[in-house]
Every structure is written in structure tokens, then in C-alpha cells.
Scaffold this active site. Structure first.
Site, PDB file in Angstrom:
ATOM      1  N   ILE A  14       0.827  -1.203   0.000  1.00 37.20           N
ATOM      2  CA  ILE A  14       0.000   0.000   0.000  1.00 37.20           C
ATOM      3  C   ILE A  14       0.863   1.256   0.000  1.00 37.20           C
ATOM      4  O   ILE A  14       0.507   2.275  -0.592  1.00 37.20           O
ATOM      5  CB  ILE A  14      -0.992  -0.002   1.192  1.00 37.20           C
ATOM      6  CG1 ILE A  14      -2.029   1.117   1.037  1.00 37.20           C
ATOM      7  CG2 ILE A  14      -0.258   0.135   2.518  1.00 37.20           C
ATOM      8  CD1 ILE A  14      -2.967   0.956  -0.114  1.00 37.20           C
ATOM      9  N   SER A  36      10.916   0.069   8.652  1.00 37.17           N
ATOM     10  CA  SER A  36      10.209  -1.146   8.265  1.00 37.17           C
ATOM     11  C   SER A  36      11.088  -2.346   8.548  1.00 37.17           C
ATOM     12  O   SER A  36      12.317  -2.264   8.434  1.00 37.17           O
ATOM     13  CB  SER A  36       9.846  -1.101   6.778  1.00 37.17           C
ATOM     14  OG  SER A  36       9.086  -2.221   6.396  1.00 37.17           O
ATOM     15  N   ARG A  37      10.476  -3.455   8.878  1.00 36.48           N
ATOM     16  CA  ARG A  37      11.251  -4.669   9.123  1.00 36.48           C
ATOM     17  C   ARG A  37      11.880  -5.202   7.841  1.00 36.48           C
ATOM     18  O   ARG A  37      12.975  -5.771   7.865  1.00 36.48           O
ATOM     19  CB  ARG A  37      10.365  -5.751   9.738  1.00 36.48           C
ATOM     20  CG  ARG A  37       9.945  -5.482  11.162  1.00 36.48           C
ATOM     21  CD  ARG A  37       9.156  -6.645  11.718  1.00 36.48           C
ATOM     22  NE  ARG A  37       7.945  -6.909  10.933  1.00 36.48           N
ATOM     23  CZ  ARG A  37       7.141  -7.945  11.123  1.00 36.48           C
ATOM     24  NH1 ARG A  37       7.426  -8.842  12.049  1.00 36.48           N
ATOM     25  NH2 ARG A  37       6.056  -8.099  10.387  1.00 36.48           N
ATOM     26  N   LYS A  90      -5.928   2.962   7.371  1.00 32.35           N
ATOM     27  CA  LYS A  90      -7.138   2.295   7.845  1.00 32.35           C
ATOM     28  C   LYS A  90      -6.904   0.787   7.988  1.00 32.35           C
ATOM     29  O   LYS A  90      -6.084   0.227   7.234  1.00 32.35           O
ATOM     30  CB  LYS A  90      -8.319   2.592   6.936  1.00 32.35           C
ATOM     31  CG  LYS A  90      -8.250   1.937   5.547  1.00 32.35           C
ATOM     32  CD  LYS A  90      -8.831   0.533   5.546  1.00 32.35           C
ATOM     33  CE  LYS A  90      -8.496  -0.214   4.300  1.00 32.35           C
ATOM     34  NZ  LYS A  90      -8.895  -1.620   4.335  1.00 32.35           N
ATOM     35  N   ASP A 168     -11.442  -6.076   6.398  1.00 35.68           N
ATOM     36  CA  ASP A 168     -10.406  -5.150   5.942  1.00 35.68           C
ATOM     37  C   ASP A 168     -10.892  -4.365   4.722  1.00 35.68           C
ATOM     38  O   ASP A 168     -10.820  -3.134   4.707  1.00 35.68           O
ATOM     39  CB  ASP A 168      -9.103  -5.891   5.642  1.00 35.68           C
ATOM     40  CG  ASP A 168      -8.012  -4.954   5.164  1.00 35.68           C
ATOM     41  OD1 ASP A 168      -7.407  -4.280   6.003  1.00 35.68           O
ATOM     42  OD2 ASP A 168      -7.784  -4.891   3.938  1.00 35.68           O
TER      43      ASP A 168
END
Length: 308
Positions: A14, A36-37, A90, A168
Site C-alpha cells: 500500500i 520497516s522490518r 485504515k 479489511d
């Protein structure tokens, strides 16, 4: 505040598809860091954790949190307590209580918090809201049916507790419904279909009403193949209304009234900048509350196992 120094946390699909292009096209922002991982954003500083990022780049003024909702609360607390404005992808969190706590923390730290319901910014949503405000609604039907293998391939988190499963995408429909109706609706019954090997539903059927007795039925399904459906239809005294393609097109009595190119994420980032400069927050919990109510009221139905 002139240009806003922005950081992004959780570099996944996203972010690459929507957030990065929207930020790049908005002169209000300068993207200065990411955490971020696994993912990285080229051309800026990258970190493994939000804590490391906030410590190393004190010039950050705002943070977009785009990791799965189960992990968002802890990251949001770190950002808010560090005095950063926060954009929540979201759904804004895994529970109502944690998002309410974040809103209180944002107020206490005098920073902005934005619960970003992107589907409310679909091109025809406001036109549908205006149309419905001028007529009486007899009934409404929501059909949000898509192929989970196409939109969420290999994303195990979405099937885990707090991942919401079919809600979702379904929460996008609920964000539109709660925007275009002039008074609140509430769930009266629900059936949630859980694959025998998953902890989140793959389909849901929810009936809603309001103080006037509105007949509203929402159907969400992640097993759709072929054409994907994101439609809201209403029978009204002014004729049948259809808000289709996720809110992109509005048709009334068979006539196309509104259709424009999709600009959801650019509009979200414009809204976030407005909130920051005005010193305000925007945290509407109605869509998440509808999902929570469906889980509270829902009859659980076990269906066949789902495998990617």
C-alpha cells in the site's frame, strides 16, 4: 509550518502503490525517513524500528503508520509522545479502546491525529451524500465482494486476530455508508463465516437499521472471482441510486451523474496537512465501531478451509 518533514513506517504494497506517489506529488511534504522490518524507500534514511528512526532523525514532524493494525498502537504511542503528528492507515487500530487512547494522547501532546478512511475520498462519495440528503431512502444494499488472493496474497496477518479478515475491505464500504447517510445506523444481526483454519472471517452478512427503521443489508465476501464488486445501491423516493466501483461513479435512475479519476490518497495527504496546520485531529470511529458491533452480534458459521 512550511514543508512538513514526514516519515513512513511499514513499507509494504500500500505504501509503494499509494502513499509514496501521493507524498511525492504534494509540495506540503518532504519525505525524510522510513522504518520497516523488510521494506526500504530509496533516497532517504531507512531504519528497522520506529524507535531507532525517531531517535536518529529528530527533524521528523509527522509520521504515517502503515503497518498491520495489530502493531500500530505501540508505534503511534511512540510517535505521539515524541511530539509527532500521526496519520493512521485504515483501520486506525485493532480495537476501539486503543484508538480512543491515541486520540487522548494526541490532544495531551498538542499534535494532530488523522484516522484516514481513504474510501470516503472516492470521487463520487460527496455527490452521493448530497443526493441522499435531499430524498427519503427506502432501502439500501451494500455488496463488497473481491478475491483475497488477488488483493492480499500471502498476507497471513490479515487472517490473525485483529487483522479483521473480510472486514479489511468491508470497512471501506462502512466508511462510505457512515459518510453518505444523514443519521447513524447500527447493526441488528450478523452472520460471519470463518474458514475452519483461520481466525478471521472470509465473508459476512450484516443487517443495519436506524431510528427511522431503514432497511440496510451489507454483504462482504472474499471468495469472489472474475469481476470484483464494490457497490452501494439505494431505493429512494427520487429514484434508484447506485454508487459503484468503490465510490468512483454515481448513477441515479439510470443516469450517470458523477465520475472522475480516483485521487483518494492525494486527498488524504492534503487533509493531513490541513489538520496539522490547523492544530486539529480527525478521528471518526464509526466504521470501526460497526465492525466491532458485527463481531459482538455475529453468529459464527464455520466454512471450508482457506489456503492461499
Amino acid at each position: 509550518m512550511s514543508t512538513i518533514n514526514l516519515a513512513i513506517v511499514g513499507v509494504g504494497k500500500i505504501v509503494r502503490d499509494q502513499h509514496l506517489p501521493a507524498v511525492a506529488g504534494n509540495a506540503d511534504y518532504r519525505l525524510v525517513a522510513a522504518a520497516s522490518r523488510n521494506g526500504r524507500v530509496e533516497g532517504i534514511d531507512n531504519f528497522g524500528t520506529i524507535g531507532d528512526m525517531l531517535q536518529a532523525v529528530p527533524s521528523i514532524q509527522a509520521v504515517s503508520l502503515c503497518m498491520p493494525p495489530q502493531y500500530r498502537y505501540a508505534a503511534a504511542v511512540q510517535a505521539l509522545e515524541a511530539g509527532k503528528h500521526v496519520f493512521l492507515e485504515k483501520p486506525p487500530g485493532a480495537t476501539l479502546s486503543e484508538v480512543e487512547d491515541l486520540a487522548a494522547r494526541a490532544a495531551a501532546n498538542d499534535v494532530s491525529l488523522f484516522a484516514s478512511w481513504h474510501s470516503r475520498y472516492a470521487p463520487a462519495v460527496e455527490a452521493a451524500r448530497t443526493f441522499l440528503a435531499g430524498t427519503r431512502i427506502r432501502a439500501m444494499r451494500v455488496a463488497w465482494k473481491e478475491d483475497v488472493r488477488q488483493w492480499h496474497p500471502g498476507q497471513d496477518w490479515i487472517w490473525q486476530p485483529g487483522g479483521l479478515g473480510v472486514f479489511d475491505p468491508g470497512i471501506n464500504a462502512l466508511s462510505i455508508v457512515s459518510r453518505i447517510l444523514s443519521q447513524p445506523v447500527f447493526a441488528t444481526e450478523a452472520t460471519l463465516e470463518f474458514p475452519e483454519n483461520r481466525d478471521a472471517p472470509i465473508a459476512a452478512l450484516i443487517r443495519f437499521t436506524d431510528a427511522t427503521g431503514l432497511d440496510l443489508l451489507a454483504e462482504f465476501d472474499w471468495r469472489q472471482t472474475g469481476p470484483q464488486n464494490w457497490d452501494i445501491e439505494a431505493e429512494t423516493e427520487a429514484g434508484p441510486m447506485r454508487l459503484s466501483e468503490g465510490g468512483a461513479k454515481l448513477t441515479v435512475d439510470g443516469q450517470l451523474l458523477h465520475a472522475e479519476p480516483e485521487q483518494e490518497y492525494p486527498m488524504l495527504y492534503r487533509r493531513f496537512a490541513e489538520l496539522i496546520r490547523a492544530g486539529r485531529s480527525d478521528v471518526d470511529l464509526a466504521p470501526l465501531r460497526h465492525v466491532a458491533d458485527a463481531f459482538m452480534l455475529g453468529r459464527r458459521k464455520v466454512v471450508e478451509a482457506f489456503h492461499d
